[in-house]
Motif scaffolding. Structure first.
Motif, PDB file in Angstrom:
ATOM      1  N   TYR A 259      -7.751   3.185  -8.746  1.00 30.65           N
ATOM      2  CA  TYR A 259      -7.847   2.916  -7.309  1.00 30.65           C
ATOM      3  C   TYR A 259      -8.543   4.024  -6.522  1.00 30.65           C
ATOM      4  O   TYR A 259      -8.819   3.856  -5.346  1.00 30.65           O
TER       5      TYR A 259
ATOM      6  N   THR B 222      -5.694   1.220  -0.053  1.00 29.87           N
ATOM      7  CA  THR B 222      -6.065   0.436  -1.236  1.00 29.87           C
ATOM      8  C   THR B 222      -5.315   0.867  -2.483  1.00 29.87           C
ATOM      9  O   THR B 222      -5.477   0.259  -3.541  1.00 29.87           O
TER      10      THR B 222
ATOM     11  N   ALA C  93       0.837  -1.203   0.000  1.00 32.86           N
ATOM     12  CA  ALA C  93       0.000   0.000   0.000  1.00 32.86           C
ATOM     13  C   ALA C  93       0.870   1.250   0.000  1.00 32.86           C
ATOM     14  O   ALA C  93       2.027   1.227   0.421  1.00 32.86           O
TER      15      ALA C  93
ATOM     16  N   SER D 138     -11.691   3.355  -4.454  1.00 29.73           N
ATOM     17  CA  SER D 138     -11.624   2.551  -3.231  1.00 29.73           C
ATOM     18  C   SER D 138     -10.894   3.267  -2.093  1.00 29.73           C
ATOM     19  O   SER D 138     -10.795   2.732  -0.989  1.00 29.73           O
TER      20      SER D 138
END
Length: 152
Positions: free
Chosen positions: A139, A127, A19, A142
């Motif tokens: 991304y 995320t 991450a 999210s």
């Protein structure tokens, strides 16, 4: 199905490792990500933010607790401005970043009778894979708009 919890436990550490690490990210990158998120965040992301903000007590006057005094219909626009054009971005923990924007001519909220002129947003970037930080579009939906509150 019996092995699903084990699989989740095995995958979770690797997800955290990959991450976006906000403490390692340059402030310019966090600013850019915030601006991109402001433009692309979906309604459900914003709705969840306001649900968490309400649950945390920031939408009603509470002693000893920062709360918004600006009319509630103005908050979404102020929050988007904060994310898009933050005066300051600060890493919190491994994947969190606090975006702060001052509105010097406006009182955004109060804390124990003291006026607050800034809005803070905390975003969880867990995320967003580190390897995709320069191309985050897939991304952004999210990313978690975690907290919103009036601040100094």
């Amino acid at each position: 199905m019996r092995h699903l919890p084990l699989l989740i436990m095995l995958l979770t550490p690797s997800l955290a490792i990959h991450a976006l690490e906000t403490q390692q990210a340059p402030p310019e990158q966090l600013h850019k990500l915030g601006s991109q998120l402001a433009a692309q965040a979906g309604n459900s992301q914003w709705q969840q933010l306001w649900q968490r903000t309400r649950a945390a007590g920031h939408l009603q006057a509470t002693s000893g607790h920062a709360y918004f005094t600006v009319p509630h219909p103005l908050l979404p626009g102020l929050a988007r401005q904060t994310l898009a054009r933050a005066d300051q971005v600060e890493a919190l923990g491994n994947t969190l970043a606090r975006y702060r924007r001052s509105f010097p001519d406006s009182v955004i909220g109060q804390l124990d009778g003291r006026p607050l002129n800034s809005l803070c947003l905390v975003i969880d970037w867990r995320t967003l894979p580190q390897s995709n930080a320069s191309e985050p579009h897939a991304y952004l939906g999210s990313a978690t708009l975690l907290k919103s509150y009036p601040c100094e």
